[in-house]
Write a protein that holds these residues in place. Sequence first.
Motif, PDB file in Angstrom:
ATOM      1  N   ILE A  72      69.148  48.966 -59.536  1.00 54.05           N
ATOM      2  CA  ILE A  72      68.865  48.298 -60.498  1.00 54.05           C
ATOM      3  C   ILE A  72      67.218  47.851 -60.110  1.00 54.05           C
ATOM      4  N   PRO A  73      66.420  47.940 -61.107  1.00 53.05           N
ATOM      5  CA  PRO A  73      65.071  47.081 -60.864  1.00 53.05           C
ATOM      6  C   PRO A  73      65.204  45.854 -60.637  1.00 53.05           C
ATOM      7  N   PRO A  74      64.330  45.366 -59.811  1.00 52.33           N
ATOM      8  CA  PRO A  74      64.281  43.769 -59.559  1.00 52.33           C
ATOM      9  C   PRO A  74      63.773  43.116 -60.690  1.00 52.33           C
TER      10      PRO A  74
END
Length: 114
Positions: A98-100
């Motif tokens: 998951i992208p930060p």
Amino acid sequence: MEKVSDFIPIKSNSSHYQVRCFDGGQYTVDLQQKTCTCRAWQLCGIPCTHAVCAILGENMDPEDFVHQYYSVDMYKEAYKYPIFGISYDVLWDPTMYIPPLPPNFGRKGSKGRP
């Protein structure tokens, strides 16, 4: 901002000075160890105003007392290897992660000034 002219250097021995300020402060400078009791010289490697006052009292050049890390040779050594740019983000391989998210610096539940 303090000026060197605001200090009075008093020589203790060949490498030690007591530097008196017009505001009543006193600092001990050791030219051999490159230290001052204000600790600014030790922290950044550049002589503080108290040290510059003592160095000028010895008729020496303050630039000779700056740490070697600030020299042109050390700069060239640090940047002798090339720094390559990264490719456009569209070309990056996708990942399973998951992208930060950006950090939340605001207060939860309150908006505006109370």
